[in-house]
Design a protein around this motif. Structure first.
Motif, PDB file in Angstrom:
ATOM      1  N   LYS A  55     -19.645  -7.844  -5.537  1.00  0.00           N
ATOM      2  CA  LYS A  55     -19.373  -6.402  -5.590  1.00  0.00           C
ATOM      3  C   LYS A  55     -20.263  -5.717  -6.635  1.00  0.00           C
ATOM      4  O   LYS A  55     -20.784  -4.632  -6.405  1.00  0.00           O
ATOM      5  N   LYS A 102      -3.615   3.630   0.053  1.00  0.00           N
ATOM      6  CA  LYS A 102      -4.317   2.930  -1.019  1.00  0.00           C
ATOM      7  C   LYS A 102      -3.471   1.742  -1.470  1.00  0.00           C
ATOM      8  O   LYS A 102      -2.237   1.843  -1.476  1.00  0.00           O
ATOM      9  N   SER A 151       0.847  -1.188   0.000  1.00  0.00           N
ATOM     10  CA  SER A 151       0.000   0.000   0.000  1.00  0.00           C
ATOM     11  C   SER A 151       0.883   1.238   0.000  1.00  0.00           C
ATOM     12  O   SER A 151       1.986   1.236   0.554  1.00  0.00           O
ATOM     13  N   ASN A 175     -20.716  -0.993  -2.679  1.00  0.00           N
ATOM     14  CA  ASN A 175     -19.338  -1.473  -2.759  1.00  0.00           C
ATOM     15  C   ASN A 175     -18.685  -1.161  -4.089  1.00  0.00           C
ATOM     16  O   ASN A 175     -17.547  -1.497  -4.320  1.00  0.00           O
ATOM     17  N   LYS A 176     -19.419  -0.577  -4.992  1.00  0.00           N
ATOM     18  CA  LYS A 176     -18.846  -0.338  -6.319  1.00  0.00           C
ATOM     19  C   LYS A 176     -17.812   0.774  -6.266  1.00  0.00           C
ATOM     20  O   LYS A 176     -17.896   1.654  -5.452  1.00  0.00           O
ATOM     21  N   SER A 201     -14.865  -2.427 -13.113  1.00  0.00           N
ATOM     22  CA  SER A 201     -15.123  -1.116 -12.481  1.00  0.00           C
ATOM     23  C   SER A 201     -15.525  -1.252 -11.008  1.00  0.00           C
ATOM     24  O   SER A 201     -16.530  -0.690 -10.563  1.00  0.00           O
ATOM     25  N   ILE A 202     -14.749  -2.038 -10.280  1.00  0.00           N
ATOM     26  CA  ILE A 202     -14.989  -2.152  -8.840  1.00  0.00           C
ATOM     27  C   ILE A 202     -13.737  -1.677  -8.099  1.00  0.00           C
ATOM     28  O   ILE A 202     -12.670  -1.541  -8.707  1.00  0.00           O
ATOM     29  N   THR A 203     -13.866  -1.418  -6.823  1.00  0.00           N
ATOM     30  CA  THR A 203     -12.718  -1.025  -6.000  1.00  0.00           C
ATOM     31  C   THR A 203     -12.531  -2.075  -4.909  1.00  0.00           C
ATOM     32  O   THR A 203     -13.497  -2.516  -4.296  1.00  0.00           O
ATOM     33  N   THR A 204     -11.269  -2.475  -4.712  1.00  0.00           N
ATOM     34  CA  THR A 204     -10.980  -3.474  -3.685  1.00  0.00           C
ATOM     35  C   THR A 204     -10.373  -2.779  -2.470  1.00  0.00           C
ATOM     36  O   THR A 204      -9.476  -1.954  -2.619  1.00  0.00           O
ATOM     37  N   ASN A 205     -10.868  -3.107  -1.304  1.00  0.00           N
ATOM     38  CA  ASN A 205     -10.332  -2.503  -0.083  1.00  0.00           C
ATOM     39  C   ASN A 205      -9.399  -3.475   0.627  1.00  0.00           C
ATOM     40  O   ASN A 205      -9.486  -4.692   0.420  1.00  0.00           O
ATOM     41  N   GLU A 243     -10.412  -4.666 -11.004  1.00  0.00           N
ATOM     42  CA  GLU A 243     -10.819  -3.264 -10.791  1.00  0.00           C
ATOM     43  C   GLU A 243     -11.056  -2.567 -12.127  1.00  0.00           C
ATOM     44  O   GLU A 243     -12.046  -1.850 -12.306  1.00  0.00           O
ATOM     45  N   ASP A 244     -10.124  -2.793 -13.073  1.00  0.00           N
ATOM     46  CA  ASP A 244     -10.254  -2.125 -14.382  1.00  0.00           C
ATOM     47  C   ASP A 244     -11.383  -2.730 -15.197  1.00  0.00           C
ATOM     48  O   ASP A 244     -12.167  -2.030 -15.829  1.00  0.00           O
TER      49      ASP A 244
END
Lengths: 328, 88
Positions: free
Chosen positions: B81, A165, A152, B87-88, B55-59, B51-52
């Motif tokens: 997701k 991030k 990160s 969660n998007k 179109s999702i974001t991973t935490n 993600e690309d």
């Protein structure tokens, strides 16, 4: 499994019974290898005020005498001022001549900061290197499962606010590649002085750094001799006590001293305290059952299994760093 | 809406392309990290790919074996997701 080792496995298993004998053995090897094998008349060492370079310097002075050793400090604009202060204190104590080579301008020439900051800006457009600090760190959750770690990026603003991030692969690789100019630049400068004086260049990594791949290929991984590369970190500390390294160096938390924000080696790479890591790594290398290691370090069998797996993966994925060039 | 079989196939093709293993070595339940099919660079690549591509974001707190250990796990994670608006 080696039953003899398993029977004797305890938190003290890595303690030298005779630390003086080990210090003498290393210094004798250093003298023989520098003078006899490498045919050089002295030694150059990059000194950072950290425990590894301090122990290496003291062992080399014992081998060759202080008049045949040169300690070189190689700060750049992101370095901690403590590094120089502690390095000078030790060099003074050992009566070793020192030089300071600030490599900031060389790094500017390579585009080190500019290339790194470009990648940081791709993640955090508000990042301004004059006002923000940055670091990258390993994701801690990877330690307790079979997933590899991810890195990160963290930026710290002027008001102390942090933002982190997960680093995408392109930016991760660019930040690491740009930052590696620092270690490679230091290696070039150390070899300049080594060759100018017809000295050998002594590297300072310990066993964990070499075997888990916490070094830069052709950077701090480039040297003529690495005299503490067989030592677990707790053994380096034991030698430091014996060699009477100043207390502030021994007590100093090992840092990466690579990014503008402060960062411990544990946070950046190793993911656990060195005493724990030493025992678990020893257990893995010697086939000590996970449950037994867990009992000693206060973890479950399952946790040790995950850490074993993580260490095996680190060793395997960093094999490339330790490989000599492939020739045909 | 993308169906889960389509997600599985896209992830499978990505893994085959980036891991240099043959198709018969990986099925949708293969433990791709535990069995050494993918390494840490591969893990970051997969995160970037989903993600690309979706179109999702991973935490950070979603980087779990349950979400990433196999093609099926990753596809299920992406599917969840995509179907969870917040969660998007």
């Amino acid at each position: 499994m080696n039953s003899k080792i398993s029977n004797s496995f305890s938190k003290d298993i890595l303690k030298f019974e005779n630390v003086e004998a080990e210090a003498d053995r290393i210094s004798k090897r250093l003298k023989d290898d520098i003078l006899g094998v490498l045919k050089r008349k002295g030694a150059v060492i990059g000194i950072s005020g950290g425990i590894d370079s301090s122990v290496t310097l003291a062992l080399t002075v014992n081998a060759l005498g202080s008049e045949n050793v040169l300690g070189i400090m190689l700060p750049e604009k992101d370095s901690s001022p403590e590094s120089k202060e502690f390095a000078l204190k030790l060099a003074g104590k050992l009566n070793v001549k020192t030089l300071e080579e600030d490599i900031t301008d060389a790094l500017i020439g390579f585009g080190c900061y500019m290339r790194r900051d470009e990648a940081v800006n791709a993640i955090f457009p508000e990042y301004n290197p004059d006002r923000f600090k940055m670091k990258i760190g390993i994701n801690q959750s990877g330690l307790n499962n079979f997933l590899p770690p991810v890195f990160s990026l963290t930026i710290i603003g002027p008001n102390g606010n942090e933002k982190s991030k997960i680093l995408p692969i392109k930016e991760y690789l660019q930040i690491v590649a740009a930052s590696n100019f620092k270690q490679r630049c230091r290696m070039s400068m150390l070899y300049y002085h080594a060759e100018r004086l017809h000295f050998a260049m002594i590297g300072t990594p310990n066993k964990h750094e070499v075997e888990q791949g916490f070094f830069v290929k052709n950077g701090d991984g480039g040297a003529d001799i690495m005299p503490i590369a067989h030592l677990y970190k707790s053994q380096v500390y034991q030698l430091a006590e014996y060699l009477d390294i100043p207390k502030e160096i021994i007590k100093r938390t090992p840092t990466s001293d690579t990014y503008s924000a402060e960062q411990t080696q544990e946070e950046f790479f190793f993911q656990m305290p060195y005493l724990e890591m030493d025992l678990i790594w020893y257990g893995l290398e010697n086939g000590v059952p996970e449950e037994l290691v867990g009992n000693v370090v206060g973890k479950t069998k399952e946790e040790i299994r995950h850490i074993y797996n993580n260490l095996i993966r680190k060793k395997k994925t960093t094999e490339y760093l330790r490989m000599a060039p492939i020739t045909y | 809406m993308v169906d889960i079989l389509n997600i599985q196939e896209q992830i499978r093709q990505f893994i085959l392309k980036t891991s240099y293993v043959s198709a018969d070595q990986v099925n949708n339940d293969t433990l791709i990290f535990a069995q050494g099919i993918m390494d840490s660079m591969g893990f970051i690549s997969i995160i970037g790919f989903i993600e690309d591509n979706f179109s999702i974001t991973t935490n950070d707190n979603e980087l779990l074996e349950a979400n990433f250990e196999s093609i099926n796990a990753i596809a299920d994670f992406v599917f969840r997701k995509l179907n969870t608006n917040d969660n998007k």
